[in-house]
Design an enzyme around this catalytic site. Sequence first.
Site, PDB file in Angstrom:
ATOM      1  N   GLN A  10       0.816  -1.212   0.000  1.00 35.33           N
ATOM      2  CA  GLN A  10       0.000   0.000   0.000  1.00 35.33           C
ATOM      3  C   GLN A  10       0.848   1.260   0.000  1.00 35.33           C
ATOM      4  O   GLN A  10       2.052   1.242   0.260  1.00 35.33           O
ATOM      5  CB  GLN A  10      -0.906   0.016   1.236  1.00 35.33           C
ATOM      6  CG  GLN A  10      -0.151  -0.029   2.549  1.00 35.33           C
ATOM      7  CD  GLN A  10      -1.085  -0.125   3.750  1.00 35.33           C
ATOM      8  OE1 GLN A  10      -1.363   0.893   4.386  1.00 35.33           O
ATOM      9  NE2 GLN A  10      -1.564  -1.330   4.053  1.00 35.33           N
ATOM     10  N   HIS A  50       0.077   5.841   0.694  1.00 32.82           N
ATOM     11  CA  HIS A  50      -0.873   6.853   1.139  1.00 32.82           C
ATOM     12  C   HIS A  50      -0.702   8.114   0.304  1.00 32.82           C
ATOM     13  O   HIS A  50       0.406   8.430  -0.138  1.00 32.82           O
ATOM     14  CB  HIS A  50      -0.671   7.166   2.619  1.00 32.82           C
ATOM     15  CG  HIS A  50      -0.658   5.943   3.484  1.00 32.82           C
ATOM     16  ND1 HIS A  50      -1.729   5.085   3.545  1.00 32.82           N
ATOM     17  CD2 HIS A  50       0.281   5.424   4.303  1.00 32.82           C
ATOM     18  CE1 HIS A  50      -1.442   4.091   4.374  1.00 32.82           C
ATOM     19  NE2 HIS A  50      -0.226   4.271   4.837  1.00 32.82           N
ATOM     20  N   GLU A  95       3.293   8.710   8.228  1.00 30.36           N
ATOM     21  CA  GLU A  95       3.193   7.871   9.419  1.00 30.36           C
ATOM     22  C   GLU A  95       4.563   7.425   9.911  1.00 30.36           C
ATOM     23  O   GLU A  95       5.530   7.326   9.152  1.00 30.36           O
ATOM     24  CB  GLU A  95       2.300   6.655   9.157  1.00 30.36           C
ATOM     25  CG  GLU A  95       2.810   5.687   8.119  1.00 30.36           C
ATOM     26  CD  GLU A  95       1.810   4.567   7.829  1.00 30.36           C
ATOM     27  OE1 GLU A  95       0.596   4.837   7.801  1.00 30.36           O
ATOM     28  OE2 GLU A  95       2.250   3.435   7.616  1.00 30.36           O
ATOM     29  N   HIS A 115       4.764   0.372   0.688  1.00 30.95           N
ATOM     30  CA  HIS A 115       5.238  -0.372   1.854  1.00 30.95           C
ATOM     31  C   HIS A 115       4.265  -1.491   2.206  1.00 30.95           C
ATOM     32  O   HIS A 115       3.117  -1.519   1.746  1.00 30.95           O
ATOM     33  CB  HIS A 115       5.422   0.547   3.063  1.00 30.95           C
ATOM     34  CG  HIS A 115       4.151   1.190   3.546  1.00 30.95           C
ATOM     35  ND1 HIS A 115       3.565   2.283   2.918  1.00 30.95           N
ATOM     36  CD2 HIS A 115       3.331   0.902   4.599  1.00 30.95           C
ATOM     37  CE1 HIS A 115       2.474   2.637   3.560  1.00 30.95           C
ATOM     38  NE2 HIS A 115       2.299   1.808   4.575  1.00 30.95           N
ATOM     39  N   ARG A 118      -4.258   0.407  -2.177  1.00 30.66           N
ATOM     40  CA  ARG A 118      -3.669  -0.932  -2.126  1.00 30.66           C
ATOM     41  C   ARG A 118      -3.306  -1.436  -3.514  1.00 30.66           C
ATOM     42  O   ARG A 118      -4.014  -1.176  -4.482  1.00 30.66           O
ATOM     43  CB  ARG A 118      -4.641  -1.910  -1.451  1.00 30.66           C
ATOM     44  CG  ARG A 118      -5.014  -1.515  -0.025  1.00 30.66           C
ATOM     45  CD  ARG A 118      -5.999  -2.497   0.603  1.00 30.66           C
ATOM     46  NE  ARG A 118      -6.397  -2.051   1.929  1.00 30.66           N
ATOM     47  CZ  ARG A 118      -7.421  -1.243   2.181  1.00 30.66           C
ATOM     48  NH1 ARG A 118      -8.163  -0.811   1.158  1.00 30.66           N
ATOM     49  NH2 ARG A 118      -7.705  -0.871   3.397  1.00 30.66           N
TER      50      ARG A 118
END
Length: 407
Positions: free
Chosen positions: A96, A98, A133, A264, A283
């Site tokens: 996935q 972001h 993140e 990642h 994804r």
Amino acid sequence: MRELVGALRNYAWGSRTALARLRGNAVPSAHPEAELWFGAHPADPARVRGAGGECSLLDLVAEDPDRELGAAAPEFGGKLPFLLKVLAAEEPLSLQAHPSAAQALDGYAREDRARVPVDSPLRNYRDENHKPELVVALDRFEALAGFRDPLRTVELLRALAVPGLASYADLLAAAPDSSGLRTLFTTWITLPQQALAQLLPAVLDGCVRYLSGKGKRAFAAEARTALELAEAYPGDAGVLAALLLNRITLEPGQGLYLAAGNLHAYLRGVGVEIMANSDNVLRGGLTPKHVDVPELLRVLDFEPIDVPFVLPEPAGDGSVRYRTPAPEFELRRFDLTAGSGQVPLTSAGPGIVLCTAGRVRLLQDDAELTVERGGAAWISAADSDIRAQARDGGAQLFSASVGGNAS
């Protein structure tokens, strides 16, 4: 300061033991427990408990953002800008990435215009936020993150000695940069099923032969990971894509930061994770969930990167800080020893403190709150002079606050 009760999320890749043990519950749990959310995301906000009763952190912040968030309220639209989690992966998560802030705004608007319900499993953008993140390992943590140096990947592909990989290795060797990675990744992730059914088994056979060879195996972790992913997700093109990524092992206390667009997949382990307050995920495979390859290609950053480790650095207040460029959050760790004095939480509010080992006593004037292992507390911007002290032995405490509060 008030007790904060996390929202438990059950996903198939979660653990039946890790989060249960962390919270002092019986093991194994009835279902795989994957994430414990401590935040104010609309999908699953944590619950705040106090003398006046219980409410969601989302509602608490919305009712009086100036009191709860202080100076951060106007900067982040009256919303808590980060989401803190404990993540426990027993099996690999999906491959996935972001979106950036601009991509999230655009994607959310497009899916709204297309009238895709926000809670639809086909929805990519569930909010308008980006999602940088940071994950900090609580035990040995395995992951794939970011595209490896292409020349190193060429070495890996040739080391597997699979005839069907030769042309792809040559392709990348001729363009050992982001354009070559884009071409190879796009080719592999969109392979027709018949071609994939021929190439993937040959690659896996090559991994087995490679691991059976004599001498030091420079790519042993990569080959072993490909075999493990193929066992969990047979016939998935994401297994090939995983060969292009940095294979990472975090030891307890080490961190990994992922900016927008970084491909990642977390493989296994338990960690504290903090991110911008978003649940946007694109994804590309290794999952039974919705996969949208064209949208993933739209957001991916194909620039090769070194392993994006974040190592703790002393913060000058008894804690260590995990420094990232994200303005939404900052994460510190306090390792409190038995019999130690009270430690000031200098950047606690607005924020969340999470106990991951032992028991911690939080003190403010005459007030006191004990946070058990696996528990947390909400510290509003109006709270000041919060101090922490270990109870009954040593303890570990993570303090999550809005970015820019570093002293």
